[in-house]
Design a protein around this motif. Structure first.
Motif, PDB file in Angstrom:
ATOM      1  N   HIS A 242      19.863   8.142  -6.621  1.00 28.05           N
ATOM      2  CA  HIS A 242      20.631   9.272  -6.090  1.00 28.05           C
ATOM      3  C   HIS A 242      22.133   9.145  -6.375  1.00 28.05           C
ATOM      4  O   HIS A 242      22.855  10.120  -6.360  1.00 28.05           O
ATOM      5  CB  HIS A 242      20.394   9.411  -4.579  1.00 28.05           C
TER       6      HIS A 242
ATOM      7  N   ARG B 102      -7.102   2.078  -0.556  1.00 28.00           N
ATOM      8  CA  ARG B 102      -7.273   0.623  -0.557  1.00 28.00           C
ATOM      9  C   ARG B 102      -5.946  -0.107  -0.608  1.00 28.00           C
ATOM     10  O   ARG B 102      -5.702  -1.049   0.141  1.00 28.00           O
ATOM     11  CB  ARG B 102      -8.045   0.221  -1.828  1.00 28.00           C
ATOM     12  N   GLU B 103      -5.110   0.323  -1.528  1.00 24.99           N
ATOM     13  CA  GLU B 103      -3.811  -0.339  -1.685  1.00 24.99           C
ATOM     14  C   GLU B 103      -3.033  -0.286  -0.367  1.00 24.99           C
ATOM     15  O   GLU B 103      -2.469  -1.293   0.065  1.00 24.99           O
ATOM     16  CB  GLU B 103      -3.016   0.358  -2.795  1.00 24.99           C
ATOM     17  N   PHE B 106      -4.529  -2.659   2.213  1.00 25.06           N
ATOM     18  CA  PHE B 106      -4.278  -4.082   1.948  1.00 25.06           C
ATOM     19  C   PHE B 106      -2.832  -4.454   2.180  1.00 25.06           C
ATOM     20  O   PHE B 106      -2.545  -5.496   2.746  1.00 25.06           O
ATOM     21  CB  PHE B 106      -4.725  -4.453   0.543  1.00 25.06           C
ATOM     22  N   GLU B 107      -1.954  -3.594   1.746  1.00 30.68           N
ATOM     23  CA  GLU B 107      -0.546  -3.862   2.004  1.00 30.68           C
ATOM     24  C   GLU B 107      -0.296  -3.875   3.517  1.00 30.68           C
ATOM     25  O   GLU B 107       0.523  -4.637   4.014  1.00 30.68           O
ATOM     26  CB  GLU B 107       0.321  -2.781   1.350  1.00 30.68           C
ATOM     27  N   GLN B 109      -2.631  -4.640   5.851  1.00 35.67           N
ATOM     28  CA  GLN B 109      -3.267  -5.819   6.417  1.00 35.67           C
ATOM     29  C   GLN B 109      -2.441  -7.086   6.141  1.00 35.67           C
ATOM     30  O   GLN B 109      -2.361  -7.971   6.995  1.00 35.67           O
ATOM     31  CB  GLN B 109      -4.668  -5.987   5.810  1.00 35.67           C
ATOM     32  N   SER B 110      -1.835  -7.140   4.971  1.00 41.56           N
ATOM     33  CA  SER B 110      -1.063  -8.338   4.636  1.00 41.56           C
ATOM     34  C   SER B 110       0.344  -8.297   5.226  1.00 41.56           C
ATOM     35  O   SER B 110       1.128  -9.215   5.020  1.00 41.56           O
ATOM     36  CB  SER B 110      -0.982  -8.491   3.116  1.00 41.56           C
ATOM     37  N   GLY B 111       0.659  -7.226   5.936  1.00 45.18           N
ATOM     38  CA  GLY B 111       1.959  -7.152   6.601  1.00 45.18           C
ATOM     39  C   GLY B 111       3.093  -6.670   5.712  1.00 45.18           C
ATOM     40  O   GLY B 111       4.252  -6.708   6.114  1.00 45.18           O
ATOM     41  N   ASP B 112       2.780  -6.219   4.523  1.00 42.71           N
ATOM     42  CA  ASP B 112       3.838  -5.723   3.645  1.00 42.71           C
ATOM     43  C   ASP B 112       4.208  -4.279   3.972  1.00 42.71           C
ATOM     44  O   ASP B 112       5.290  -3.815   3.643  1.00 42.71           O
ATOM     45  CB  ASP B 112       3.427  -5.854   2.173  1.00 42.71           C
ATOM     46  N   SER B 133     -14.345  -0.845   8.163  1.00 46.16           N
ATOM     47  CA  SER B 133     -14.317  -2.305   8.059  1.00 46.16           C
ATOM     48  C   SER B 133     -12.938  -2.854   8.448  1.00 46.16           C
ATOM     49  O   SER B 133     -12.788  -4.036   8.738  1.00 46.16           O
ATOM     50  CB  SER B 133     -14.686  -2.750   6.636  1.00 46.16           C
ATOM     51  N   ARG B 258      -1.324   3.942  -7.228  1.00 48.72           N
ATOM     52  CA  ARG B 258      -1.379   3.178  -5.985  1.00 48.72           C
ATOM     53  C   ARG B 258      -0.091   2.397  -5.755  1.00 48.72           C
ATOM     54  O   ARG B 258       0.391   2.285  -4.625  1.00 48.72           O
ATOM     55  CB  ARG B 258      -2.601   2.267  -5.958  1.00 48.72           C
ATOM     56  N   ARG B 263       4.851   2.036  -2.531  1.00 45.50           N
ATOM     57  CA  ARG B 263       6.292   1.842  -2.450  1.00 45.50           C
ATOM     58  C   ARG B 263       6.956   2.968  -1.654  1.00 45.50           C
ATOM     59  O   ARG B 263       7.793   2.723  -0.789  1.00 45.50           O
ATOM     60  CB  ARG B 263       6.857   1.810  -3.867  1.00 45.50           C
ATOM     61  N   PHE B 283      17.733   4.511   0.331  1.00 42.09           N
ATOM     62  CA  PHE B 283      18.636   3.385   0.599  1.00 42.09           C
ATOM     63  C   PHE B 283      17.902   2.064   0.506  1.00 42.09           C
ATOM     64  O   PHE B 283      16.744   1.975   0.864  1.00 42.09           O
ATOM     65  CB  PHE B 283      19.260   3.534   1.989  1.00 42.09           C
TER      66      PHE B 283
ATOM     67  N   ARG D 102      -8.556 -10.167  -3.247  1.00 43.20           N
ATOM     68  CA  ARG D 102      -8.711  -8.743  -2.947  1.00 43.20           C
ATOM     69  C   ARG D 102      -8.579  -7.900  -4.203  1.00 43.20           C
ATOM     70  O   ARG D 102      -9.370  -6.997  -4.448  1.00 43.20           O
ATOM     71  CB  ARG D 102      -7.582  -8.326  -1.997  1.00 43.20           C
ATOM     72  N   LYS D 251       6.771 -12.482  -1.245  1.00 42.35           N
ATOM     73  CA  LYS D 251       6.126 -11.178  -1.109  1.00 42.35           C
ATOM     74  C   LYS D 251       6.094 -10.470  -2.469  1.00 42.35           C
ATOM     75  O   LYS D 251       5.055  -9.988  -2.912  1.00 42.35           O
ATOM     76  CB  LYS D 251       6.925 -10.350  -0.092  1.00 42.35           C
ATOM     77  N   ARG D 254       3.679 -12.175  -4.761  1.00 42.79           N
ATOM     78  CA  ARG D 254       2.258 -11.868  -4.539  1.00 42.79           C
ATOM     79  C   ARG D 254       1.831 -10.651  -5.333  1.00 42.79           C
ATOM     80  O   ARG D 254       0.717 -10.593  -5.856  1.00 42.79           O
ATOM     81  CB  ARG D 254       2.002 -11.626  -3.045  1.00 42.79           C
ATOM     82  N   ARG D 258      -1.149 -10.937  -8.332  1.00 43.35           N
ATOM     83  CA  ARG D 258      -2.460 -10.280  -8.363  1.00 43.35           C
ATOM     84  C   ARG D 258      -2.620  -9.399  -9.603  1.00 43.35           C
ATOM     85  O   ARG D 258      -3.689  -9.336 -10.204  1.00 43.35           O
ATOM     86  CB  ARG D 258      -2.711  -9.487  -7.075  1.00 43.35           C
TER      87      ARG D 258
END
Lengths: 283, 283, 283, 283
Positions: A242, B102-103, B106-107, B109-112, B133, B258, B263, B283, D102, D251, D254, D258
């Motif tokens: 931006h 899925r992406e 997983f992101e 679940q992995s805390g990202d 699941s 994905r 992102r 930002f 994964r 992070k 990772r 993958r």
């Protein structure tokens, strides 16, 4: 001196590779690099590019061609067999912006682009100094919408006189007539300052800025009569954000343009680019 | 626990940063990350995002807001002050293709990706197994052009019931009505499987293949009523060549889609994306 | 003409940004771009770079400095306040390979790199022609291991005479003594033809080829007394494959080197690079 | 069903391609994709990979092999002729971190990686749930420096029992003994969490952070007895900056790991990777 190149396209069918490689083996030619592609093995078109080394190529070249024409006939091939040392002759067309011209001249000077550059044609004088500092004749032919016909006549004469194989529009900014394009089919390479087919036409950076894109690009393509619609040779992009205004986008764009154009020209000069329908195969 | 976020937009003028940073300093808040941008320092709009640490933020949050509203008034600010630990609640809409879902899972679940995901809504059953699941409720609401109104009514009810802040269209493939979009302005994130504005609309990979492009991309954007014309959050591309058929382009495309969507969602959840006119400031 | 730059580093504590921004607001200065970073908000070091516009900056510059020195004292700041139009003066050192020099000269000529280049020093004559064609004096000072002391003496004299702020080693290929380095701390920028810290030292492309890497890179860094161990400013890579021999790797490497060096030099000239310990902060 | 693959390596000499392509043509096999490379046409080694379609391949496969063994003898070839539908059997080894596992499972489920996965072996229980949710047996074999011999014995037994062709170390974190490696030469694929050869060994992200690099990478390679020194299959990098601490680097790392591992595994499964000396040729 013994390095040759064989370029082929023909209807696909079993036996083509076998015939070609047997021909090369029989002539003690060693395959250095080989690429092939078929649009469809059933009824498609087959393309092949081989670089080979053949002892005494310069003296045997004509004989090889005679021999190969028999194979070519059997498979209805379009083909070319040539010595690698028989380099192409390139004319560069330029206007006011010099970044693409410069890149080509430096890559050429450093030996990364192998060609002869017998002349540069500009529709402004801006490029004269740098061109002449490389020892290349510069022709100033003012061009605009109004005088297109006579300008192109002069240009075509020069191209003929200098026996030119490739015309690179290094930000030339003028539209060529069908007459000119027809005289050099798949031999005119343009750089378009956007990631085609987005922002076809003028002012792509302004429009990219308005749309708020996060990447800008450039496209090198062969010139056809459809504006910016010719077969794409190479594209690349850079990230923007931006903070970048239209001026920044242009600056970033210039850097991609020169890289993309230099790559496309290099591949063309090495006979790596084959036009098929409105696309390219790049080996 | 003491990490907070302050988001501001207002007409630009000298003194804004000074007022904000003095306010933070007076409250012993330490600035951890600070970003600002002005569309034009003369008569433009000023945007700022600050992450800070403030002792006892949870107990002082309301008091800070009261204090800050005075500053905000002086500068005619749009603003938000919030604890980072007050995470957004996300609903994912999905159809048959699961790579984007899925992406995200997983992101997450992995805390990202930090959010709550109280539900996933699908117009087909394909996603049920994977969603459940992860211990997330899955709602199957068949949707098509015909039943759009009632479907959206059900969806909006669920979004309300679950108190949803963000809706991610993870290849949902249905067009939303102006009514639905209006209910969640700048809160619906879509992934478009092309490098916008090239190949807007359906079948971009087929059209990209026909045009012979050398790069394909994907675009994540906010949903507005103009199809595929909403503010772009993120884009990326991958290289392709003549060997790649439409199926290959789709496969390569899935991988970009994905990544780009994940992102964009991550940045949105961290309050890094600000919509201004039809663009984003990230930002 | 009214654009200024403020550069600060000091122990982190609440109130720094507030003090600075209040100072700027009181002087009617409008912040155009602001970047900050703290190594650790508890006991770390705080860094800030602000570009601002201030009416009548040329006439008020001294007064601003006097005022700001009081704030600086309070927070134990290292600081610099300067007009953007007070450009740095750059000397380029070069040897036989010219690709980095060329890139710098062209970026400079096209206005993408803003600096003065009062001289180029070469330990071979290769660069003379191109340098002089840009109207820049070229000094030929043959250098080798044997005559290092006297060579550096001459060089340091020239740098002093021309009042040089930045020294760019554009593939200069000579090691500098601690004496020389000490005279220009964090002012000498080198380009190393590998992706440091892999392949430190000589012949990186040969060693990269032997190791069979799939990417090669280049690194621009400040010169310290530890060979190739100075703070990294910028790095980038290109993809290579099994077909590329050592010569190809060098060719590809040249293209990355010139890009990476030009970027590093540009950032340095815009005061975007801050050295902290053995790393850089790049705003 | 009629798609086959022919893999060859032999001393280079003229006539190889001719013999192979004649053999295929004589059997009505159509070449779909062909790649070749010679380390040196004079006295080097020649490598070739051909995908072809041959009518009735399943019934003719044995006969083709018998025929081809004569050609192979003439040229002293190492060779393999196989049906594409005869897919490889893969075992995945995993520890606590699951991102690589994964990615492989999802690429496998979506059909982008074509293999059978008869088992996953973990030295912790972390992966059990996700592995079993895909219907794959999970074997928990606690492993550490102390019990390496008996652990590997159990593992080798399982690999034999399940008839495994490929072992993927998806962040397995244990060193394998020469005994284990020797049992599966060029069949064990590892992902190293750095851009080799930089930061070989442990804690690469911590060391990368200390060095202040601007890019971090990952490397997938075959396992040999030299720790992290095996032939590199694929590498990639991501950009980082001064704001990223060691946790951020991990992070970001990772995400590259993958991607790089999945690519390497995919190419290996498609017989695109040939080990030569300590490098790979990737067709």
């Amino acid at each position: 001196q013994n390095r040759g190149r064989l370029l082929i396209s023909c209807p696909d069918q079993p036996g083509i590779v076998s015939a070609i490689s047997t021909f090369l083996a029989d002539n003690n030619a060693n395959i250095m690099e080989s690429n092939q592609y078929s649009t469809d093995p059933k009824e498609g078109t087959f393309f092949m590019r081989i670089e080979f080394e053949c002892p005494d190529l310069p003296t045997k070249e004509e004989e090889l061609k005679t021999q190969f024409s028999l194979i070519a006939q059997t498979f209805s091939m379009d083909w070319k067999l040539k010595s690698v040392y028989d380099v192409k002759r390139t004319a560069i067309f330029v206007s006011k912006e010099l970044h693409c011209l410069r890149e080509l001249l430096f890559e050429w000077q450093s030996g990364d682009i192998i060609t002869e550059i017998p002349l540069v044609i500009g529709n402004h004088e801006h490029a004269r100094q740098i061109v002449e500092s490389f020892g290349i004749p510069f022709y100033y032919i003012p061009a605009s919408k109004e005088n297109r016909a006579e300008v192109e006549e002069k240009q075509l004469e020069l191209l003929k006189e200098y026996n030119i194989d490739v015309i690179v529009l290094a930000r030339y900014m003028q539209i060529l007539t069908p007459n000119f394009v027809a005289a050099h089919p798949s031999e005119i390479i343009n750089i378009h300052h956007s990631f085609l087919p987005a922002f076809i036409g003028a002012n792509p950076h302004k429009r990219a800025h308005e749309r708020g894109v996060k990447l800008i690009g450039a496209t090198s393509h062969y010139v056809t009569n459809e504006l910016d619609e010719g077969p794409i040779i190479e594209q690349d992009i850079n990230r923007v954000d931006h903070r970048d205004d239209v001026k920044d986008l242009k600056k970033i764009g210039r850097s991609i343009e020169r890289t993309v154009l230099a790559r496309a020209v290099k591949w063309h000069l090495e006979d790596r680019v084959i036009v098929f329908e409105n696309k390219t195969i790049v080996f």
